[in-house]
Design an enzyme around this catalytic site. Structure first.
Site, PDB file in Angstrom:
ATOM      1  N   TYR A   1       0.833  -1.208   0.000  1.00 61.72           N
ATOM      2  CA  TYR A   1       0.000   0.000   0.000  1.00 61.72           C
ATOM      3  C   TYR A   1       0.869   1.261   0.000  1.00 61.72           C
ATOM      4  O   TYR A   1       0.725   2.146  -0.845  1.00 61.72           O
ATOM      5  CB  TYR A   1      -0.942  -0.007   1.220  1.00 61.72           C
ATOM      6  CG  TYR A   1      -1.593   1.330   1.470  1.00 61.72           C
ATOM      7  CD1 TYR A   1      -2.452   1.871   0.518  1.00 61.72           C
ATOM      8  CD2 TYR A   1      -1.338   2.052   2.635  1.00 61.72           C
ATOM      9  CE1 TYR A   1      -3.044   3.118   0.733  1.00 61.72           C
ATOM     10  CE2 TYR A   1      -1.927   3.282   2.849  1.00 61.72           C
ATOM     11  CZ  TYR A   1      -2.776   3.815   1.899  1.00 61.72           C
ATOM     12  OH  TYR A   1      -3.342   5.035   2.104  1.00 61.72           O
TER      13      TYR A   1
ATOM     14  N   HIS B   1     -10.425   0.029  11.404  1.00 62.12           N
ATOM     15  CA  HIS B   1      -9.811   1.174  12.085  1.00 62.12           C
ATOM     16  C   HIS B   1     -10.211   1.257  13.553  1.00 62.12           C
ATOM     17  O   HIS B   1     -11.326   0.899  13.920  1.00 62.12           O
ATOM     18  CB  HIS B   1     -10.170   2.472  11.351  1.00 62.12           C
ATOM     19  CG  HIS B   1      -9.592   2.516   9.976  1.00 62.12           C
ATOM     20  ND1 HIS B   1     -10.295   2.122   8.861  1.00 62.12           N
ATOM     21  CD2 HIS B   1      -8.362   2.855   9.535  1.00 62.12           C
ATOM     22  CE1 HIS B   1      -9.530   2.233   7.807  1.00 62.12           C
ATOM     23  NE2 HIS B   1      -8.341   2.672   8.172  1.00 62.12           N
TER      24      HIS B   1
ATOM     25  N   PHE C   1      -3.935  -4.586  19.773  1.00 53.97           N
ATOM     26  CA  PHE C   1      -2.916  -5.333  19.030  1.00 53.97           C
ATOM     27  C   PHE C   1      -1.514  -5.065  19.593  1.00 53.97           C
ATOM     28  O   PHE C   1      -0.760  -4.280  19.044  1.00 53.97           O
ATOM     29  CB  PHE C   1      -2.961  -4.957  17.552  1.00 53.97           C
ATOM     30  CG  PHE C   1      -4.247  -5.311  16.843  1.00 53.97           C
ATOM     31  CD1 PHE C   1      -5.022  -6.393  17.247  1.00 53.97           C
ATOM     32  CD2 PHE C   1      -4.689  -4.564  15.756  1.00 53.97           C
ATOM     33  CE1 PHE C   1      -6.203  -6.733  16.592  1.00 53.97           C
ATOM     34  CE2 PHE C   1      -5.870  -4.890  15.084  1.00 53.97           C
ATOM     35  CZ  PHE C   1      -6.623  -5.968  15.509  1.00 53.97           C
TER      36      PHE C   1
ATOM     37  N   GLY D   1       3.309  -5.302  10.625  1.00 50.36           N
ATOM     38  CA  GLY D   1       3.447  -4.061   9.857  1.00 50.36           C
ATOM     39  C   GLY D   1       3.082  -2.799  10.609  1.00 50.36           C
ATOM     40  O   GLY D   1       3.085  -1.720  10.014  1.00 50.36           O
TER      41      GLY D   1
END
Ligand code: UFG
Length: 327
Positions: A140, A188, A207, A282
Site C-alpha cells: 500500500y 480502524h 494489538f 506491519g
C-alpha cells in the site's frame, strides 16, 4: 474552479467534496463505489466510473471543463495490500496512471493527491518531518510512493502543479453527524471501539501492549477529516504550474491505543472491555507528524487538536448511523 474528485464518495473524499461545494467550487465526483457510498454525496454530482476507464475520464474532464483534480480513489488497507498486492498495483498505480494520462490528454495539469504516512515505513524519528526517508514496508505505502514519484516527474516534464498530502490517521465525522466513517470491513481503531460502545462488538482487541512506548501500545496521530478537507482546499488554491508540495497532515499530537480507548470511555460512558492480542504485522510503534511545513505552506491549522473532540464527533455519527450509510 471546476474540480473532479475521484473517490469522492469515500471517507476522506466526501468531506472534501462538501467543503468544495460550500466554498463555491463546481464539483463532480468520480467513484466506482467499490468502497465509497452513494449516500455520502449528492446523486446529481456522482459519476460512477473506474479509474481504468480512461475514455470515460477524458469525457468527464472535457465535458465539465475541469480545472483541477483531487485524487482520493484508492485501496487503502495495509494488511490487505500484503495479501493481495496485485489489486493494489492495479488500482492505485495502473488506475492512477490512467487518470494522469486522461488529464494530460485533456490538458488538466493540477492535482491534489492523497498520500500517506505509510510511505515512510518505520521512521527513525518522531515527530516525522518530510525529510524522513520514504521506505515503505508494505505494498500500500509503496503504491502511494510510486505515484508521488510519478507526479514529481510529470511536474518536471509537463509543468504540472501538484500536492501530495501525506495523511496520518484520518478520524472523526462531520459536526452535524450526517457523514462519517463506514468501511466494509471496518479495521480502524476508533470505529471499532465505538461499535463496542454500541453493543455491536463484545470487546476491542488491543494489538500488542509490549511496544517501546510509555504504555506499551502503538502511538498514532489522529487527524479530523474536516481538517484534512481544509488542507486539501488550501493546497488546491496554491496549485500553480510547477508548484510541488509534499506535506504531512497531522496534529503533531500522538495518542496511544490505550489513550484512545480511555477517550472513548469518557465520551460514551461505556466501559469498553478490551483484550490484548498479538501485534498486527506491519504496525510501527509510533507515527506522529511534524506538520509544521503544512501549517506554513498552506497557512493551515487543525481545528480538532485532541483525540476526545475527534471521538465526540465520531460518536455522534455512529449513534445516528449505527449501520453506516446502510448500503
Ligand atoms: N488497533 C488495535 N485494535 C484494533 C484496530 C487497531 O489495537 O482493533 C491499533 C493498531 O494496531 C494501530 C492503531 O490501533 O496501532 C491504529 O490502527 P488503525 O487500523 O486505525 O490505523 P493504522 O494506523 O493502521 O492505519 C492508518 C491509515 C492507513 C495508513 C496507516 C499507516 O488508516 O491508511 O495508518 O501506517 F496506511
Amino acid at each position: 474552479m471546476n474540480v473532479l474528485v475521484t473517490g469522492g464518495a469515500g471517507y476522506v473524499g466526501s468531506f472534501s467534496v462538501r467543503l468544495l461545494e460550500r466554498s463555491g467550487h463546481g464539483v463532480w465526483v468520480y467513484d466506482n463505489l467499490s468502497k465509497g457510498h452513494r449516500g455520502a454525496v449528492a446523486e446529481d454530482r456522482l459519476i460512477v466510473g473506474d479509474l481504468k476507464d480512461r475514455q470515460l475520464l477524458e469525457k468527464v474532464l472535457r465535458d465539465n471543463q475541469i480545472d483541477a483534480v483531487m485524487h482520493f480513489a484508492a485501496l487503502a488497507y495495509v494488511g490487505e495490500s500484503v495479501e493481495h498486492p496485485a489489486a493494489y498495483y492495479e488500482n492505485n498505480v495502473v488506475g492512477t496512471l490512467s487518470l494522469l494520462e486522461a488529464m494530460r490528454a485533456v490538458g488538466v495539469g493540477r492535482i491534489v493527491f492523497s498520500s500517506t504516512c505509510a510511505t515512510y515505513g518505520e521512521p527513525t524519528e518522531a515527530p516525522i518531518t518530510e525529510n524522513e526517508k520514504q521506505q515503505p514496508i508494505n505494498p500500500y505505502g509503496f503504491t502511494k510512493l510510486v505515484i508521488e514519484r510519478a507526479l514529481a516527474d510529470y511536474a518536471n516534464a509537463y509543468g504540472w502543479g501538484y500536492a501530495a498530502l501525506r495523511y496520518f490517521n484520518a478520524a472523526g465525522a462531520s459536526a452535524e453527524g450526517e457523514i462519517g466513517e463506514d468501511h466494509q470491513p471496518e479495521t480502524h481503531l476508533i470505529p471499532i471501539i465505538l461499535q463496542v460502545a454500541l453493543g455491536q462488538r463484545q470487546h476491542v482487541s488491543v494489538f500488542g501492549d509490549d511496544y517501546p512506548t510509555p504504555d506499551g501500545t502503538c502511538i498514532r496521530d489522529y487527524i479530523h477529516v474536516d481538517d484534512l478537507a481544509t488542507a486539501h482546499l488550501a493546497a488546491l488554491d496554491r496549485l500553480d504550474s510547477g508548484t510541488e508540495m509534499k506535506l504531512n497532515l497531522g496534529t503533531g499530537q500522538g495518542a496511544s491505543v490505550h489513550e484512545v480507548i480511555e477517550a472513548c470511555r469518557r465520551v460514551t460512558g461505556h466501559p469498553i472491555p478490551t483484550e490484548v492480542s498479538e501485534r498486527r504485522p506491519g504496525d510501527p510503534p509510533t507515527l506522529v507528524a511534524d506538520a509544521s511545513l503544512a501549517r506554513q505552506t498552506l497557512d493551515w491549522q487543525p481545528e480538532y487538536t485532541d483525540v476526545e473532540s475527534i471521538v465526540e464527533s465520531a460518536w455522534r455519527w455512529h449513534q445516528s448511523h449505527p449501520n453506516g450509510f446502510g448500503d
